[in-house]
Scaffold this active site. Sequence first.
Site, PDB file in Angstrom:
ATOM      1  N   PRO A   1       0.820  -1.208   0.000  1.00  0.00           N
ATOM      2  CA  PRO A   1       0.000   0.000   0.000  1.00  0.00           C
ATOM      3  C   PRO A   1       0.857   1.262   0.000  1.00  0.00           C
ATOM      4  CG  PRO A   1      -0.842  -1.599   1.580  1.00  0.00           C
ATOM      5  CD  PRO A   1       0.477  -2.124   1.091  1.00  0.00           C
ATOM      6  N   GLU A   2       0.404   2.236  -0.765  1.00  0.00           N
ATOM      7  CA  GLU A   2       1.086   3.525  -0.807  1.00  0.00           C
ATOM      8  C   GLU A   2       0.412   4.469   0.192  1.00  0.00           C
ATOM      9  OE1 GLU A   2       3.475   4.169  -3.470  1.00  0.00           O
ATOM     10  OE2 GLU A   2       3.256   2.204  -4.389  1.00  0.00           O
TER      11      GLU A   2
ATOM     12  N   LYS B   1       2.652   5.304   5.999  1.00  0.00           N
ATOM     13  CA  LYS B   1       1.955   4.034   5.791  1.00  0.00           C
ATOM     14  C   LYS B   1       1.429   3.444   7.101  1.00  0.00           C
ATOM     15  CE  LYS B   1       4.730   2.999   1.713  1.00  0.00           C
ATOM     16  NZ  LYS B   1       5.545   1.979   1.017  1.00  0.00           N
TER      17      LYS B   1
ATOM     18  N   ARG C   1      13.540  -5.261  -3.945  1.00  0.00           N
ATOM     19  CA  ARG C   1      12.246  -4.847  -4.483  1.00  0.00           C
ATOM     20  C   ARG C   1      12.363  -4.877  -5.991  1.00  0.00           C
ATOM     21  NH1 ARG C   1       9.901  -1.341  -0.653  1.00  0.00           N
ATOM     22  NH2 ARG C   1       8.045  -1.181  -1.964  1.00  0.00           N
TER      23      ARG C   1
END
Length: 261
Positions: free
Chosen positions: A2-3, A51, A249
């Site tokens: 999630p951003e 976040k 990532r």
Amino acid sequence: MPEGDTVWNTARVLERALTGDVLTGSDFRVPALATTDLAGWTVTESASRGKHLLLRLTHADEAMTLHSHLRMDGAWRAYAPGERWTGRPAHLIRVVLKSKRSAAVGYHLHELSLVPTAEEDTLVGHLGPDLLGADWDPAEAVRRIAAKPDVSIAAALLDQRNLAGVGNLYKAETLFLRGLWPWTPVADVPDLTATVTLAQKLVASNRGRWTQTTTGSLRRGQTSYVYGRRAQPCRRCGAAVQKAEQDERVTYWCPHCQPKP
């Protein structure tokens, strides 16, 4: 993952569902909080910090904050009384908060904890300026990023200690729009202020909706320039979009529009 805008939107869901309500019950399904009972506590505020989600509660003279982190797969859902909980399988439920008008159910939450509100900084004090917060300060974000000149600009944008709220999507899209190769050292980025300012604008532009777009289009398959588009033609030049591992990532970029220096 999630951003910042997704977490901000989730905070609004909890705000609409619970703020101002006195909880009639709670059910924590994590060992550390298994015996906690929040019945009688009033939900005063639902906030996000990067976040991180912060649900603030009061009871008499006490003020506590329920902190949660969504990470890759966490979610909160709100249901009306008697409504079936369909958000995720029941075994993923970590907490349920009930009031007379709604039930907020947290699925697969991470770092779930309850702390005195005065001690929130022990959980989020390390974060950089929040892209969607009142404390957003591009100069401070630049100062923090520039302190590590040898780090890649991609890693610097993802480091929540520099600025809070950028994830892989906005990292990739910001770098594409700025024409920056993801592995470019911070010291070689020509305009850090413009880079962090763009990242903030992209995140803020999607606040209040669940469909994220950086192109301006909400049509399926047209919402991003490079993110999630490996081997597809760049929308600007037609070259094949690349995907690679970077610091555990993945990253996406156009080799023509974002050339290696």
